[in-house]
Design an enzyme around this catalytic site. Sequence first.
Site, short mmCIF file in Angstrom:
data_model
loop_
_atom_site.label_atom_id
_atom_site.label_comp_id
_atom_site.label_asym_id
_atom_site.label_seq_id
_atom_site.Cartn_x
_atom_site.Cartn_y
_atom_site.Cartn_z
N ARG A 37 7.34 -1.30 2.12
CA ARG A 37 6.50 -2.13 1.25
C ARG A 37 6.96 -3.59 1.22
O ARG A 37 6.88 -4.24 0.18
CB ARG A 37 6.50 -1.59 -0.19
CG ARG A 37 5.77 -0.28 -0.37
CD ARG A 37 4.26 -0.50 -0.40
NE ARG A 37 3.57 0.78 -0.51
CZ ARG A 37 3.27 1.35 -1.68
NH1 ARG A 37 3.57 0.75 -2.80
NH2 ARG A 37 2.66 2.51 -1.69
N ARG A 41 2.78 -7.00 -3.07
CA ARG A 41 2.69 -7.81 -4.28
C ARG A 41 3.94 -8.59 -4.65
O ARG A 41 3.87 -9.45 -5.52
CB ARG A 41 2.24 -6.94 -5.45
CG ARG A 41 0.74 -6.69 -5.39
CD ARG A 41 0.31 -5.75 -6.45
NE ARG A 41 1.01 -4.49 -6.28
CZ ARG A 41 0.99 -3.50 -7.14
NH1 ARG A 41 0.33 -3.61 -8.26
NH2 ARG A 41 1.64 -2.38 -6.89
N ARG A 50 -4.98 -11.56 -1.27
CA ARG A 50 -5.61 -10.38 -1.82
C ARG A 50 -6.52 -10.67 -3.01
O ARG A 50 -7.39 -9.87 -3.33
CB ARG A 50 -4.52 -9.37 -2.26
CG ARG A 50 -4.10 -8.34 -1.23
CD ARG A 50 -5.22 -7.40 -0.85
NE ARG A 50 -6.05 -7.04 -1.99
CZ ARG A 50 -5.69 -6.24 -2.97
NH1 ARG A 50 -4.52 -5.67 -2.96
NH2 ARG A 50 -6.51 -5.97 -3.97
N ASP A 86 -2.72 1.60 4.65
CA ASP A 86 -2.35 2.56 3.61
C ASP A 86 -2.53 3.96 4.17
O ASP A 86 -3.33 4.18 5.08
CB ASP A 86 -3.20 2.39 2.35
CG ASP A 86 -2.54 3.11 1.18
OD1 ASP A 86 -1.63 2.54 0.57
OD2 ASP A 86 -2.90 4.27 0.91
N TYR A 161 -2.80 13.92 -2.64
CA TYR A 161 -3.76 12.96 -3.21
C TYR A 161 -5.17 13.54 -3.21
O TYR A 161 -5.91 13.38 -4.18
CB TYR A 161 -3.74 11.64 -2.44
CG TYR A 161 -2.59 10.74 -2.83
CD1 TYR A 161 -2.56 10.13 -4.09
CD2 TYR A 161 -1.52 10.51 -1.98
CE1 TYR A 161 -1.50 9.32 -4.46
CE2 TYR A 161 -0.46 9.70 -2.35
CZ TYR A 161 -0.45 9.11 -3.58
OH TYR A 161 0.59 8.31 -3.97
O1 CP3 Z 1 4.74 -3.28 3.68
C1 CP3 Z 1 4.45 -2.09 3.89
O2 CP3 Z 1 5.25 -1.16 3.65
C2 CP3 Z 1 3.14 -1.79 4.59
C3 CP3 Z 1 2.08 -1.23 3.98
C4 CP3 Z 1 2.01 0.06 3.17
C5 CP3 Z 1 1.17 0.15 2.04
N1 CP3 Z 1 1.12 1.45 1.65
C6 CP3 Z 1 0.43 -0.98 1.44
C7 CP3 Z 1 0.02 -0.88 0.03
C8 CP3 Z 1 2.53 1.33 3.41
C9 CP3 Z 1 3.53 1.75 4.48
C10 CP3 Z 1 1.95 2.20 2.45
C11 CP3 Z 1 2.19 3.65 2.43
C12 CP3 Z 1 1.85 4.41 1.24
N2 CP3 Z 1 0.74 4.31 0.45
C13 CP3 Z 1 2.61 5.52 0.78
C14 CP3 Z 1 3.86 6.02 1.41
C15 CP3 Z 1 5.03 5.20 1.06
C16 CP3 Z 1 5.50 5.29 -0.36
O3 CP3 Z 1 5.45 4.25 -1.04
O4 CP3 Z 1 5.90 6.36 -0.79
C17 CP3 Z 1 1.96 6.04 -0.36
C18 CP3 Z 1 2.43 7.18 -1.21
C19 CP3 Z 1 0.77 5.27 -0.55
C20 CP3 Z 1 -0.26 5.44 -1.59
C21 CP3 Z 1 -0.35 4.20 -2.40
N3 CP3 Z 1 -1.09 3.11 -2.02
C22 CP3 Z 1 0.33 3.87 -3.60
C23 CP3 Z 1 1.24 4.80 -4.37
C24 CP3 Z 1 -0.02 2.56 -3.92
C25 CP3 Z 1 0.50 1.71 -5.05
C26 CP3 Z 1 -0.41 1.51 -6.18
C27 CP3 Z 1 0.10 0.38 -7.07
O5 CP3 Z 1 -0.65 -0.55 -7.27
O6 CP3 Z 1 1.23 0.49 -7.56
C28 CP3 Z 1 -0.91 2.10 -2.93
C29 CP3 Z 1 -1.51 0.77 -2.82
C30 CP3 Z 1 -0.84 -0.12 -1.88
N4 CP3 Z 1 -0.54 0.19 -0.59
C31 CP3 Z 1 -0.47 -1.47 -2.12
C32 CP3 Z 1 0.07 -1.95 -0.91
C33 CP3 Z 1 0.57 -3.33 -0.61
C34 CP3 Z 1 -0.68 -2.23 -3.41
C35 CP3 Z 1 -2.12 -2.53 -3.58
C36 CP3 Z 1 -2.46 -3.91 -4.07
O7 CP3 Z 1 -1.99 -4.89 -3.48
O8 CP3 Z 1 -3.25 -4.00 -5.01
#
Ligand code: CP3
Length: 356
Positions: A37, A41, A50, A86, A161
């Site tokens: 990640r 953000r 974004r 994602d 999910y």
């Molecule tokens: O920088 C990176 O790591 C690359 C991108 C990445 C994202 N999601 C972008 C993202 C990666 C590798 C993921 C994988 C992902 N997504 C996982 C596996 C890794 C982990 O964290 O366990 C999981 C479980 C998800 C599902 C998911 N998507 C979650 C739990 C969330 C967070 C929600 C939140 O707002 O807290 C997301 C959204 C997400 N994926 C964001 C990003 C940058 C945030 C969204 C935003 O910017 O509004």
Amino acid sequence: MPLRPTHPLVDGRTTDSALVRAYRGDRPEQTPVWFMRQAGRSLPEYRELRARGDMLQACLTPELASEITLQPVRRHGVDAGIFFSDIVVPVLLAGVEVSIVAGRGPVLEHPVRSAADVLALRPLDPAALDPVREAVALTVEQLGATPLIGFAGAPFTLASYLIEGGPSKDQIRARALMHSDPHTWATLLNWCADVTGMFLRAQVEAGASAAQLFDSWVGSLSRVDYQRRVAPHSKRALDHLRGLDVPRVHFGLGTDRILPQIAALGVDAIGIDWRLPLDEASAAFDHAMPLQGNIDPALLTAPWSVLAAHADDVLERGRRPPAHVLNLGHGVPPETDPDTLTRLVAHVHGDRPEHD
Ligand code: CP3
């Protein structure tokens, strides 16, 4: 079909990069470092981009996904980019209605819970992955010698999910379905393995130099359930990479009970969360498995001296496995000061101007 001659691992751009060498079990002079990640953000430049739109839409707009992927590489000098996307992107591309709610994560209006729901899932059309291929190609062109990591969600985490309809604490409904209707469970996990495997393969074919499978929620499973009802599907997802000579990495939270089963998936390196010291994890693999991790993300807000001492401890324990890629034990928390990450990268690279 092997990797194309213009792939960065084949034309030599990333073949000898610290990251690829470490994943292959070699120990480069400098420990490679990247952060799960790292895009997102915690970066003001990400929040600015974004602000204009939806997260999943951003993932499917190649120029935007590519720019967001490059932001942390430019800013922190990390040893790898991780493709901005994602785990639910291939699910969306297969026609399932899923959205990402800020602060929560992926949410489905119609969760997949019955045999009929599972039968209604359609296969993923390979052409739907074109925006992913395009974004990866654009990114790799600009990364030069810095490898791009492709990734995908493991079938269990994805299925959790789909079944729960959103994030959940213990994946209770998913684990109930596993036992109450094993046939529907297996059908659903095979579907997840195929869509996620195709997503991963598309990234590697388009230029990613490593492939990481995220099984974030696997910690809620018993060893027996993992081995019998989950691991074969993770293997099926990874099998989509057959014929492509690219390092494969596994990451999960709370995996201490199932480390041998994870190694048996045939991966080249394993990511460990912050709860298990790397030297202990390494012993579980007879010190023969390259490891990735595992700075506690909570310490990113601690005073620098505390964080630096913790990073040194992780680096020291990381000398037990054949190779070590420094990372966090999970993703970067959104409230992290990006300057802390930049300083940490410099510290890991041995650049210590303040004798800290
Ligand atoms: O920088 C990176 O790591 C690359 C991108 C990445 C994202 N999601 C972008 C993202 C990666 C590798 C993921 C994988 C992902 N997504 C996982 C596996 C890794 C982990 O964290 O366990 C999981 C479980 C998800 C599902 C998911 N998507 C979650 C739990 C969330 C967070 C929600 C939140 O707002 O807290 C997301 C959204 C997400 N994926 C964001 C990003 C940058 C945030 C969204 C935003 O910017 O509004």
